[in-house]
Design a protein around this motif. Sequence first.
Motif: not given
Length: 265
Positions: A122-144
């Motif tokens: 469950q901890i690994c799943c949570r960390l994976d989710c947090v990392e994906k959110c960070q990557m998504f935020d990065t992509a959104v900022c670059l897109c903007r």
Amino acid sequence: MVIAGSAHANVVAVVHALMEFHYLAQAPAITEEGCEKIAAALAEFHHYKHAIIDRGLRQGDQSGLVLEHWEIPKLELLQSVVPSIPQVGSVLQWSADTTEHAHIEVVKDPASRTNNKDYSSQICCRLDCVEKCQMFDTAVCLCRATVVGFSSSAIEHDKDQSDREVGYAADDADEAGEAILNDLWALKQSPSDFFNITAKYVASTAPSSSPLHTFMCGSTAFHLNLCPSLRHLSVDSATEKFAIPDLHSALGDFLALHSCHGRRI
């Protein structure tokens, strides 16, 4: 805290031994006799610790059930305190702030969002989710950043711009992207480079109004506390407190040396 008389004698002995261990291990200077006392306190704790479980005093935080074991990582770590002192010195000089902060971010916080089962997965799943959110935020900022005019493809379609202007705009787009990534991923606080600080002090020609608290000796850099615990201490008191019988003569030689060079102290 006073528990004598209200708790069993063996329970009091356990608490006393553990507190004695912690106090002795925090000494700024530890001798061989000190190591023996620390080891004796730990041995006393292990000798009487069964009294805690026998009386049902070790319980789970959430379940409230009595735990009949001492499987605690920090207790296991206590075994290595005395053997490590002759090798690395007093444990008081070391800090676990960095690893403790990492432990909070990658273990404690994710674990608090689990159902207290299968922690690792469950901890690994949570960390994976947090990392994906960070990557998504990065992509959104670059897109903007691309939408507001930093896209090289949009620049190429602008017929009014010259090739040189297109190149400048593309460079600006790269710099904007790097700035966004640095803002999202870069460390918020960089570690202090005491070697560089010492080099600047040495290269500086301006006289210092106070003794240097950062200096280097060979491959080791030292950074002393700016707020000493003893702010005012007479020479006689220092001689007695730190057992330095030749302190008076040493200070006299020091003052004479600096007087010869015309430096103000």
